[in-house]
Design an enzyme around this catalytic site. Structure first.
Site, PDB file in Angstrom:
ATOM      1  N   ARG A 182       0.802  -1.232   0.000  1.00 20.85           N
ATOM      2  CA  ARG A 182       0.000   0.000   0.000  1.00 20.85           C
ATOM      3  C   ARG A 182       0.828   1.271   0.000  1.00 20.85           C
ATOM      4  O   ARG A 182       0.298   2.354   0.215  1.00 20.85           O
ATOM      5  CB  ARG A 182      -1.010  -0.002   1.144  1.00 20.85           C
TER       6      ARG A 182
ATOM      7  N   GLU B 166      -5.306 -14.183   9.004  1.00 24.11           N
ATOM      8  CA  GLU B 166      -5.846 -15.461   8.514  1.00 24.11           C
ATOM      9  C   GLU B 166      -4.852 -16.595   8.750  1.00 24.11           C
ATOM     10  O   GLU B 166      -5.039 -17.717   8.293  1.00 24.11           O
ATOM     11  CB  GLU B 166      -6.198 -15.355   7.030  1.00 24.11           C
TER      12      GLU B 166
ATOM     13  N   ASN C 229      -9.338  -8.607  12.596  1.00 24.96           N
ATOM     14  CA  ASN C 229     -10.189  -9.667  13.134  1.00 24.96           C
ATOM     15  C   ASN C 229      -9.452 -10.557  14.134  1.00 24.96           C
ATOM     16  O   ASN C 229      -8.250 -10.774  14.019  1.00 24.96           O
ATOM     17  CB  ASN C 229     -10.732 -10.543  11.997  1.00 24.96           C
TER      18      ASN C 229
ATOM     19  N   ASP D 140     -15.575 -11.682  10.199  1.00 24.09           N
ATOM     20  CA  ASP D 140     -14.341 -11.084   9.648  1.00 24.09           C
ATOM     21  C   ASP D 140     -14.540  -9.615   9.271  1.00 24.09           C
ATOM     22  O   ASP D 140     -14.110  -9.175   8.213  1.00 24.09           O
ATOM     23  CB  ASP D 140     -13.789 -11.867   8.431  1.00 24.09           C
TER      24      ASP D 140
ATOM     25  N   ARG E 130     -15.405  -1.865   8.379  1.00 23.01           N
ATOM     26  CA  ARG E 130     -15.876  -2.968   7.539  1.00 23.01           C
ATOM     27  C   ARG E 130     -17.280  -3.378   7.935  1.00 23.01           C
ATOM     28  O   ARG E 130     -18.069  -3.816   7.099  1.00 23.01           O
ATOM     29  CB  ARG E 130     -14.929  -4.171   7.704  1.00 23.01           C
TER      30      ARG E 130
END
Ligand code: CA
Length: 617
Positions: free
Chosen positions: A135, A197, A285, A327, A354
Site C-alpha cells: 500500500r 488469517e 479480526n 471477519d 468494515r
C-alpha cells in the site's frame, strides 16, 4: 555523504546511557512537507489522513477537459494498491511483490533510480492472504521507507536509492507478511503486521529512522505489558462515559491461551495528531474466523487505538465489533477532523468500519459521538447502543448462534465489508466524507480448524453476492451493483448522496479545493465527480482495473492527478491469482470473493501502470 554506520550506533548508545530512555522530539520534516500542496508526502496527503488537497486549478467546471499527460509501466502484473508519493518534485512509485521502488523525474519522465529488494518468494507469497499487494511508501528525513512483503522494513536514501538500513519486523514462516504503508512520526517510523488469517498476533512497532532500532512495540491482544495498556490511565467508552479499562483488559476476554494466536493484525493506515502527540489506527479480526473456538469479546481485536507516539502507551481504545463472527476487520483508516457534533466542537476521529458503521469519536478521550450505517443494506446489527458502545447483533445473522457447520445466509455486509482498506477523503468545503464502498452480502459457515504455524487458520467457508437492498433507504430494491461511492456527514451520521457502481469501489479517493472528488473503479475508470452533488463530470479508462488511491500534486505551477492501475487485491483476486471457484473450502485463496467478481474478466486484465492526468495547455 553517507554517515559512518558504526559511529552513529556508538554515539546513540552513549547518548542513551547519559539521557536514560529517550523521548526525542527530532522532526522528520513530514508535517512541513505535507503543508505544501505541491507535495503528496504521506499516504493521506497529511497526518490527519483527510486526503484533501488545497489545489484548485482543476475545478468542477473544467475537469471535463482533463487528459492523460504521461504514463509509466511498473513492470509488475499483480494488484497495485496504494498511491505515489510526491516530495520536492520527485515522484516515488511502488509495486506489489517484488516491491520495486521507482524515483521518477517529472521533467523528463525518466527513472532517477530504482530499487528491488531481495525476497524469498517461495516463503512469502503463499502466506499473503489476498494478493501480493503493497500500500505504498513513507517519506521522512531524506529517506524513503519501504515495507517489504517479507516483513523486512527498509530505509532508502531518497536521493540515490541506496539502502541505509533494514530490519526484520516479523517471520513469514509463521504466516507474517506486510502490506501496509509505514508512517514517519518525529524520529520514528511506524509499521504493523499482516496475517490475521494465519493466527498472527497483531502489533504496531516503532523503529528509529536513523538506525532501524526498535523503539517500542504494542500488541493488539495479550497482557498489559505487551499491549502497552496502562490500567491506571488507559480509557475506553463504556456505561455512557469514558472509563478506565482496568487490569488485563485483553487476556480476561479470551479463553486460555487462544490470545497467543488471536489476530488483531494492523495492516491498515496510521494517522497522527502532532498537538496531542497521539498515533491512531485500527486492529483486525480475531483468529480464527470460527467464533465458536474463541469465546469472549476477544479484546482488543477490532478496535481503534490511540497511542503516545514516543512511548506507545495506550491513551484510549474502543472495540467496534466485540467477538467478531463475520471477519469485519477493524483496520480501516482513522481520519482526524475538527467538527461540531451535537452543538459542541470536538477534535474528532472518523472511521468507516468494515462492519458498515461510520464512527465519530472524540480523539482526545475516545468518547463515542456518532455511530450510523453508511450503507443501509447492513443487517447484521440493528444499531450501535450509544450507552454501551456495542452493536446490537441480529440473532439470525449471528454465525455462532446458528452454530458450527451451519451456513448462515443473507448476512450484510460480506466479510470484505461495506468498505475495505481503500481510504476515504474529506472536504472541509462541503463537510462531507467520500467513501469508496462495497454493496455485498454473504453466506458464512464456520468450521473447526486447528492451528499449525505458517498454515492458513481461517475456519469458515464464505461466498458473496450483491446486496439487493438500497444503500440509502435500506429497502429491498433488487440491487445488482457490487459497489457505490457515497458522501456521508460524520457530524450527523447521514448519507448525503450515493452513486451506484457495477463493481466494488476499491480505490481511495481524493477531494480537492476545486470542488472535485476523484476515485477509480475496478473496470479501470478514473472518475471525477462534483463534491456537492456527486454528479459524474469525467471518466477515462486506464489500462487495468484500479485498486490504487488517487493522489494530486503540482509541478511547475500545474496541478496533476495520478493513480496506479493494476487489477488485483481481495476483490480482484480471481483475476490476479487465476482462481475460478466461487466458494473455497480451504479458505487459503480467494476467501469467498471469486464468484461475485467473475464478470470483471470481461472488462480488464492484469498489469501495473501509473497514469498522470492534467488539463491541456
Ligand atoms: Ca481479516
Amino acid at each position: 555523504m553517507k554517515k559512518p554506520f558504526k559511529r552513529l550506533l556508538l554515539a546513540s548508545s552513549v547518548a542513551a546511557l547519559l539521557a536514560g530512555p529517550s523521548l526525542s522530539t527530532a522532526n522528520s520534516g513530514v508535517e512541513k512537507l505535507t503543508q505544501n500542496p505541491a507535495n503528496w508526502a504521506s499516504w493521506g496527503g497529511n497526518y490527519a489522513g483527510t486526503r484533501y488537497s488545497e489545489l484548485n486549478q482543476i475545478t468542477a467546471s473544467n475537469v471535463k477537459n482533463l487528459q492523460p499527460a504521461w504514463s509509466f509501466s511498473t513492470g509488475v502484473l499483480r494488484g497495485h494498491e496504494g498511491g505515489p508519493l510526491v516530495v520536492n518534485d520527485v515522484i516515488f512509485v511502488h509495486t506489489p511483490f517484488p516491491n520495486t521502488v521507482y524515483a521518477l523525474d517529472q521533467k523528463t519522465h525518466a527513472i532517477i533510480w530504482e530499487y528491488t529488494p531481495t525476497q524469498n518468494a517461495e516463503v512469502t507469497i503463499p502466506v499473503m492472504c489476498c494478493d501480493t499487494v503493497n500500500r505504498g511508501l513513507a517519506y521522512g528525513d531524506g529517506k524513503i521507507f519501504l515495507q517489504q512483503s517479507d516483513t523486512v522494513l527498509t530505509a532508502l536514501d531518497a536521493k540515490t536509492g541506496k539502502r541505509v538500513w533494514s530490519v526484520q519486523n516479523g517471520d513469514p514462516k509463521l504466516g507474517m507478511t506486510n502490506t501496509n504503508a509505514p508512517l514517519v512520526v518525529k524520529d520514528k517510523v511506524l509499521t504493523g503486521i499482516s496475517g490475521g488469517e494465519f493466527g498472527v498476533r497483531g502489533f504496531i512497532a516503532a523503529y528509529d529512522i536513523d538506525t532501524g532500532k526498535l523503539a517500542w512495540k504494542g500488541y493488539s491482544v495479550g497482557p498489559d505489558a505487551d499491549t502497552l495498556i496502562n490500567p491506571d490511565k488507559t480509557t475506553t467508552w463504556k456505561d455512557g462515559k469514558v472509563s478506565k479499562v482496568g487490569k488485563e483488559s485483553s487476556t480476561s476476554t479470551w479463553e486460555g491461551d487462544q490470545w497467543k494466536i488471536g489476530g488483531g493484525t494492523t495492516w491498515g493506515w496510521y494517522s497522527y495528531d502532532p498537538k496531542l502527540n497521539l498515533v491512531y489506527y485500527g486492529s483486525g479480526n480475531p483468529s480464527t474466523w470460527n467464533p465458536v473456538q474463541r469465546p469472549g469479546d476477544n479484546k482488543w481485536s477490532m478496535s481503534i487505538w490511540a497511542r503516545d507516539a514516543d512511548t506507545g502507551e495506550v491513551k484510549w481504545v474502543y472495540q467496534m465489533t466485540p467477538h467478531d463472527e463475520w471477519d469485519y476487520d477493524g483496520i480501516n483508516e482513522t481520519v482526524l477532523v475538527d467538527q461540531e457534533v451535537k452543538g459542541k466542537m470536538h477534535k474528532t476521529l472518523v472511521h468507516f468500519d468494515r462492519n458498515g458503521f461510520g464512527y465519530t469519536l472524540d480523539r482526545e478521550d475516545g468518547a463515542l459521538l456518532v455511530a450510523e450505517k453508511f450503507d443501509k443494506s447492513v443487517n447484521w446489527a440493528s444499531h450501535v447502543d450509544m450507552h454501551t458502545g456495542r452493536p446490537q447483533v441480529v440473532a439470525k445473522y449471528s454465525t455462532e448462534q446458528n452454530g458450527q457447520d451451519v451456513n448462515s445466509k443473507g448476512i450484510c455486509p460480506a466479510a470484505l465489508g461495506s468498505k475495505n482498506q481503500q481510504p476515504v477523503s474529506y472536504s472541509p468545503q462541503t463537510g462531507l466524507f467520500y467513501v469508496s464502498g462495497n454493496h455485498l452480502c454473504m453466506e458464512y459457515e464456520p468450521f473447526e480448524v486447528s492451528y499449525t504455524a505458517g498454515q492458513p487458520y481461517v475456519g469458515a467457508t464464505l461466498s458473496m453476492m450483491p446486496a439487493t437492498a438500497d444503500a440509502i433507504t435500506g429497502k429491498e430494491a433488487g440491487d445488482t451493483n457490487l459497489g457505490q461511492f457515497t458522501a456521508y456527514d460524520a457530524k450527523t451520521g447521514k448519507i448525503a448522496w450515493s452513486n451506484k457502481e457495477q463493481f466494488s469501489v476499491w480505490s481511495g479517493s481524493v477531494a480537492t479545493a476545486g470542488g472535485v472528488v476523484f476515485y477509480g473503479t475496478l473496470e479501470g475508470y478514473l472518475k471525477a465527480v462534483d463534491a456537492k452533488s456527486g454528479k459524474e463530470l469525467y471518466k477515462f479508462k486506464t489500462p487495468s482495473g484500479i485498486i490504487g488511491n488517487v493522489n494530486t500534486w503540482s509541478y511547475n505551477g500545474k496541478q496533476y492527478v495520478g493513480v496506479l492501475s493494476g487489477i488485483g487485491g481481495w476483490a480482484g483476486i480471481g483475476i490476479a491469482a487465476g482462481l475460478d471457484d466461487g466458494t473455497d473450502k480451504s479458505g487459503s485463496e480467494g476467501l469467498g470473493a471469486v464468484g461475485a467478481y467473475r464478470s470483471l474478466n470481461s472488462y480488464t486484465k492484469l498489469g501495473g501502470t501509473f497514469t498522470v492526468f492534467a488539463l491541456p495547455e
